[in-house]
Design a protein around this motif. Sequence first.
Motif, PDB file in Angstrom:
ATOM      1  N   LYS A 267       6.289  -2.321   6.906  1.00 31.12           N
ATOM      2  CA  LYS A 267       5.055  -3.018   7.303  1.00 31.12           C
ATOM      3  C   LYS A 267       4.535  -3.877   6.155  1.00 31.12           C
ATOM      4  O   LYS A 267       4.039  -4.987   6.380  1.00 31.12           O
ATOM      5  N   TYR A 268       4.641  -3.362   4.941  1.00 31.02           N
ATOM      6  CA  TYR A 268       4.218  -4.141   3.777  1.00 31.02           C
ATOM      7  C   TYR A 268       5.051  -5.415   3.652  1.00 31.02           C
ATOM      8  O   TYR A 268       4.517  -6.517   3.465  1.00 31.02           O
ATOM      9  N   ASP A 269       6.371  -5.284   3.756  1.00 32.91           N
ATOM     10  CA  ASP A 269       7.235  -6.459   3.613  1.00 32.91           C
ATOM     11  C   ASP A 269       6.998  -7.472   4.736  1.00 32.91           C
ATOM     12  O   ASP A 269       7.086  -8.685   4.515  1.00 32.91           O
ATOM     13  N   ARG A 270       6.693  -7.009   5.930  1.00 29.65           N
ATOM     14  CA  ARG A 270       6.378  -7.924   7.030  1.00 29.65           C
ATOM     15  C   ARG A 270       5.173  -8.796   6.666  1.00 29.65           C
ATOM     16  O   ARG A 270       5.151 -10.003   6.906  1.00 29.65           O
ATOM     17  N   HIS A 271       4.145  -8.160   6.096  1.00 32.55           N
ATOM     18  CA  HIS A 271       2.957  -8.913   5.676  1.00 32.55           C
ATOM     19  C   HIS A 271       3.314  -9.947   4.605  1.00 32.55           C
ATOM     20  O   HIS A 271       2.840 -11.087   4.643  1.00 32.55           O
TER      21      HIS A 271
ATOM     22  N   ARG B 148      -2.974  -7.603  10.649  1.00 26.17           N
ATOM     23  CA  ARG B 148      -2.921  -9.061  10.502  1.00 26.17           C
ATOM     24  C   ARG B 148      -4.113  -9.709  11.198  1.00 26.17           C
ATOM     25  O   ARG B 148      -4.685 -10.674  10.688  1.00 26.17           O
ATOM     26  N   ASN B 149      -4.492  -9.172  12.353  1.00 30.18           N
ATOM     27  CA  ASN B 149      -5.630  -9.720  13.083  1.00 30.18           C
ATOM     28  C   ASN B 149      -6.923  -9.569  12.288  1.00 30.18           C
ATOM     29  O   ASN B 149      -7.717 -10.503  12.181  1.00 30.18           O
ATOM     30  N   GLY B 150      -7.142  -8.376  11.739  1.00 32.98           N
ATOM     31  CA  GLY B 150      -8.397  -8.128  11.030  1.00 32.98           C
ATOM     32  C   GLY B 150      -9.580  -8.119  11.981  1.00 32.98           C
ATOM     33  O   GLY B 150      -9.461  -8.382  13.176  1.00 32.98           O
ATOM     34  N   VAL B 151     -10.760  -7.788  11.425  1.00 29.07           N
ATOM     35  CA  VAL B 151     -11.980  -7.749  12.231  1.00 29.07           C
ATOM     36  C   VAL B 151     -13.055  -8.599  11.534  1.00 29.07           C
ATOM     37  O   VAL B 151     -13.231  -8.525  10.321  1.00 29.07           O
ATOM     38  N   LEU B 152     -13.738  -9.415  12.333  1.00 31.81           N
ATOM     39  CA  LEU B 152     -14.746 -10.329  11.797  1.00 31.81           C
ATOM     40  C   LEU B 152     -15.978  -9.542  11.355  1.00 31.81           C
ATOM     41  O   LEU B 152     -16.482  -8.680  12.078  1.00 31.81           O
ATOM     42  N   ILE B 153     -16.482  -9.862  10.164  1.00 32.87           N
ATOM     43  CA  ILE B 153     -17.620  -9.163   9.580  1.00 32.87           C
ATOM     44  C   ILE B 153     -18.818 -10.109   9.482  1.00 32.87           C
ATOM     45  O   ILE B 153     -18.694 -11.256   9.034  1.00 32.87           O
TER      46      ILE B 153
END
Length: 930
Positions: free
Chosen positions: A426-430, A544-549
């Motif tokens: 997962k790290y390498d994908r990022h 990857r999507n994250g959440v808006l703050i």
Amino acid sequence: MTDKKTLLLVDGSSYLYRAFHAMPDLRAVPGDPASPATGAIRGMINMLQVLRREVRADYGACIFDAPGKTFRDAWYPQYKANRSPMPDDLRSQVEPIHEVVKLLGWPVLCVPDIEADDVIGTLARTAAKQGVEVIVSSGDKDLSQLVDEHITIIDTMNGKKRDVAGVTAEFGVPPRLMVDYQTLVGDSVDNVPGVEKVGPKTAAKWLLEYGSLDGLIARAGEVKGQAGENLRKALDWLPQGKRLVTIRTDCELDGHVPGLPALDGIAIGPQQVDALKVFYDKYGFKSLVKTLEAHEVSPELIEENKQRRGPEGGTGLLEAPAADAAAKVSNLVYDTVLDWALFDRWMEKIEAAELVALDTETNSLDEVHAEIVGISFSVEPGEAAYVPLAHNYGDAPAQLPRDEVLARLRPWLEDGTKKKLGQHVKYDRHVFANHGIEVRGYAHDTMLQSYVLEVHKPHGLASLAERHLGRSGIDYEDLCGKGAHQISFSQVSIEKAAEYSCEDADQTLDVHLALWPRLQADDKLRFIYELEMASSEALYRVERNGVLIDAPTLAAQSNELGKRILALEQEAYELAGQPFNLGSPKQIGEVFFTKLGLPVVKKTPSGAPSTDEEVLEKLAEDFPLPAKILEHRGLSKLKGTYTDKLGQLAHPRSGRVHTHYAQAVAVTGRLSSNDPNLQNIPIRTPEGRRVREAFVAPAGSVIASSDYSQIELRIMAHISGDASLLRAFTEGIDVHRATAAEVFGLPVEQVSSEQRRYAKVINFGLIYGMSSFGLARNLGIETKAAASYIDRYFARYPGVKVYMDETKALAKQRGYVETVFGRRLYLPEINSPNGPRRGGAERAAINAPMQGTAADLIKLSMVKVQQVLDAERRRTKMIMQVHDELVFEVPEDEVEWVRTEIPRLMAGVAELKVPLLAEIGFGPNWDKAH
């Protein structure tokens, strides 16, 4: 004084059937059904390699049944009459299996007229009489009758160990009574009748009561009921039944085991490498050929073994595990790619390889911001290449341009048919995504393989290589330093970086070759591993999507919290009659116990009165100052951890927070969120709940939160099979109200809200192994009353009590429990002589299957939902996973689809004995949606 010797006996007949059923339909020529079947051969090789790595032994043999009848057929013509004939595809592999087992260094025994079990029994007892420790590797429970203080049965496929205690815990009788037990129960596989309708529990009960089968037969007239009648009907048969199920330990084997009394004829020898290469090539095992070539053992090591073991230890690599052999891995070929010609040669290799280990070196551990410094590949053990791309120290040699290298790699990286392997993929994908590349085709992750197989052990590559290969490597801190003096990987010399990174890729491939066969051989663990791999893909998308703050909202909350914290300090000073440091245990103790004379609840190890959280909570029940300090601590933590920092952690361009979900941490399978931790926001207070107001949707979208309803109680109903619990969930009754009605003896409609609250605490408390003392404290009632409630609960839900008792017993026997889907949850302290530790492990044994099953279900949901979102090309994004909840960012025109489909998908990922229920809410922010 010489060390005690060990004899390792392999039940080859058991192994070959398990290998045949565990492996896919492999063929010598892949895809050609007319070519020889090879699945059982490959499985047998895998299993013996794992066994040799995990068990040290001075002597050993692999024992198979010989074709044809045995002496038992003469005694009883119907013996094994019900057995299906061996499948043709397996029969064709028996001879090659015997051949390869010999080539792997194992003596092979196949004695005419004598079953493998009797050969094993004779060898085991003969060796034990000579003071040799005996280990038998088999999944066959019949061999349990051989167990004593010198003979142990192990099953490396599932980690089960049958020593004296293990047999007693599993069957309810000690090994000395196992022949009697098997006689009563019978053996349907071998067509040996027992006593009609007498199962394991009745057999064990009788034998413990009457002392033995002979004692039972002598007093058969005393046994009451239908079981007694059936016993008396079987009296004439029982001596013959006992004769058939008894493993012989006195067979004549001299013609097949030279020098048996000294065991000289069954020493495990070295692998016949050249002959194995020919064999592997013949049956299409290309990866095994490569492994042999990469791990050939030097003559020096063979001599070293002789010197260490002494001349009586046998020849050569007796049983040298990977820790010995791999320490001297020879023929390492590590390339540093600094020109296009070598790069092109490696591109040809990775394009042609069945599986490629891939590793990135970066300038940051933060996967969202990390950039590639170099890339390494390994296509076979002992061979790897490092492509340096961004080393920038003073005299660094010229390197291939990063953008052009990535452009040439992109087609291969983004090709899902090109299988790739990594450690924490997962790290390498990022990292690749940071350069605009979406890697596809990750087939394996060694970190997740270890997590599924051995959740209770470390999963870092260095630990895996040391544990499974005996290989040590270069430490990251040796290259880069540590703490304030640590340098970026881009500052490491290319020569050292190449050795380090090639070693990582090489060891990753090597570890995979050691772990993957174990997963292939166990259907349940393989399912869990495939779930973890699919979850890794879904989690990558979530991260990857994250959440808006909403940073201004957080700033306003921080300001309000700051004012309240200051006010609390002043209120505390007034109550104490003086200023003091609310963060100092020493000053709090002086105020509490010296000045105010508050009661001492407990003391620290040094003898001073304690002021820990538990003490403050207890004192807060009666005194205002401890309550103020607790509130001050909670708000200070909330402000420092969340309202002050969340806005700072948002990506400067997107305004989104990208948490990291760690898969390989919690032993129950639950995810762990960090940097920032979004799973531990304290929501029991109004201030904590308000933090979720800052998790918002962009214009034109809303936040949706969908979570499972009472998931662990539903899992308890499924696992325990308790009729009352099943009925409550199946009929849609409020389970807490139903429990209150049962415990308090009332009709459901007469249950008060207070009684429902009590029932809710009982329902969830017992899942976590809460005692009557704990329940009393939680409810604020007397311990005697709490004990009465628990007794009434178990009287009304007897299936729950049976589940708890049986689960603890099984955990003590196996050392682990399992989720509904087969995830293993190990309990190292379950047989600890330390009472509190053992008690904690027993509570975990009850709860872990439910927590673990809940973790499996939410992962199944994540995977399924993401697959549907992709298949339907929805713009809805999964942005968080918190315990039993999935959070989404939903465009307004997809709200109705999400409202209907997400709960349906989550409820449909598994079929339990009770229906799964997922509920969903919507709002402009997470707090409103929840």
